[in-house]
Design an enzyme around this catalytic site. Structure first.
Site, PDB file in Angstrom:
ATOM      1  N   CYS A  52      17.879  30.615  84.200  1.00  0.00           N
ATOM      2  CA  CYS A  52      17.098  31.463  85.111  1.00  0.00           C
ATOM      3  C   CYS A  52      16.662  32.703  84.335  1.00  0.00           C
ATOM      4  CB  CYS A  52      17.876  31.799  86.384  1.00  0.00           C
ATOM      5  SG  CYS A  52      19.408  32.726  86.126  1.00  0.00           S
ATOM      6  N   ARG A  78      21.343  32.807  89.797  1.00  0.00           N
ATOM      7  CA  ARG A  78      21.118  31.382  90.056  1.00  0.00           C
ATOM      8  C   ARG A  78      21.790  30.457  89.053  1.00  0.00           C
ATOM      9  NH1 ARG A  78      14.760  32.120  90.228  1.00  0.00           N
ATOM     10  NH2 ARG A  78      15.444  33.714  88.721  1.00  0.00           N
ATOM     11  N   ASP A 132      14.315  33.648  93.376  1.00  0.00           N
ATOM     12  CA  ASP A 132      15.137  34.713  92.813  1.00  0.00           C
ATOM     13  C   ASP A 132      15.747  35.522  93.962  1.00  0.00           C
ATOM     14  OD1 ASP A 132      16.099  37.000  91.696  1.00  0.00           O
ATOM     15  OD2 ASP A 132      14.299  37.443  90.524  1.00  0.00           O
TER      16      ASP A 132
HETATM   17  P1  4NP Z   1      18.747  35.439  88.155  1.00  0.00           P
HETATM   18  O1  4NP Z   1      18.423  36.705  89.074  1.00  0.00           O
HETATM   19  O2  4NP Z   1      17.532  35.197  87.285  1.00  0.00           O
HETATM   20  O3  4NP Z   1      18.943  34.343  89.155  1.00  0.00           O
HETATM   21  O4  4NP Z   1      19.988  35.766  87.385  1.00  0.00           O
HETATM   22  C1  4NP Z   1      17.994  37.938  88.583  1.00  0.00           C
HETATM   23  C2  4NP Z   1      18.899  38.805  88.009  1.00  0.00           C
HETATM   24  C3  4NP Z   1      18.488  40.047  87.575  1.00  0.00           C
HETATM   25  C4  4NP Z   1      17.171  40.424  87.719  1.00  0.00           C
HETATM   26  C5  4NP Z   1      16.263  39.546  88.296  1.00  0.00           C
HETATM   27  C6  4NP Z   1      16.683  38.296  88.716  1.00  0.00           C
HETATM   28  N1  4NP Z   1      16.760  41.709  87.307  1.00  0.00           N
HETATM   29  O5  4NP Z   1      15.587  42.052  87.544  1.00  0.00           O
HETATM   30  O6  4NP Z   1      17.565  42.468  86.729  1.00  0.00           O
END
Ligand code: 4NP
Length: 149
Positions: free
Chosen positions: A3, A9, A117
């Site tokens: 991800c 995720r 997300d």
């Molecule tokens: P992930 O979620 O891609 O599912 O781990 C996110 C975690 C952090 C951020 C965005 C999405 N961020 O903008 O820091």
């Protein structure tokens, strides 16, 4: 399992997939395209929804996807279209490009769906992605079992 941040995720996808495969035969890991949360444990909300479902993902550490991952893994499951585009941009050969799969394509082929997300939302978003990833990893585990038989 890939991800953006590797804290929401893909750690859930990794934990679920690990719980459904024979760990002596398969290597399951996760990574993020951004590397912005490198070294961090999964988001508290992912740890909580995993716990609620009997899964402990608290020992995972976020890392950035690297080029070698294309050599070390047979399939790179991505969560959404943005991850897909970022990972495809790192793939060089046709063989590498073929390894990149949107994970919900395994459940809903041809529908091009995203695991959304959940980072900026509430806990409901985490329940939602847990359900999606539970279903996707069920399908993947069954496919792999089929391939061995
Ligand atoms: P992930 O979620 O891609 O599912 O781990 C996110 C975690 C952090 C951020 C965005 C999405 N961020 O903008 O820091």
């Amino acid at each position: 399992m890939v991800c953006l941040g590797n804290i929401c995720r893909s750690p859930l996808a990794e934990g679920l997939m690990r719980s459904k495969l024979n760990f002596t035969k398969f290597t399951v890991d996760s990574a993020g395209t951004s590397g912005g949360h490198k070294g961090q444990a999964p988001d508290k909300r992912s740890i909580a929804v995993a716990n609620k479902n009997g899964l402990d993902i608290s020992n995972q550490k976020s890392r950035k996807l690297i080029k070698e991952d294309f050599k070390n893994f047979d399939i790179l499951y991505v969560m959404d279209q943005s991850n897909y585009n970022d990972v495809m941009a790192l793939a060089i050969t046709e063989e590498e490009k073929k390894k990149v799969v949107k994970i919900l394509d395994e459940v809903f082929p041809g529908e091009n769906l995203d695991v959304p997300d959940p980072y900026f939302g509430g806990s409901q978003g985490f329940e939602n992605i847990y359900r999606m990833l539970d279903r996707a990893t069920d399908v993947i585990a069954k496919q792999i079992d089929n391939r061995i038989e």
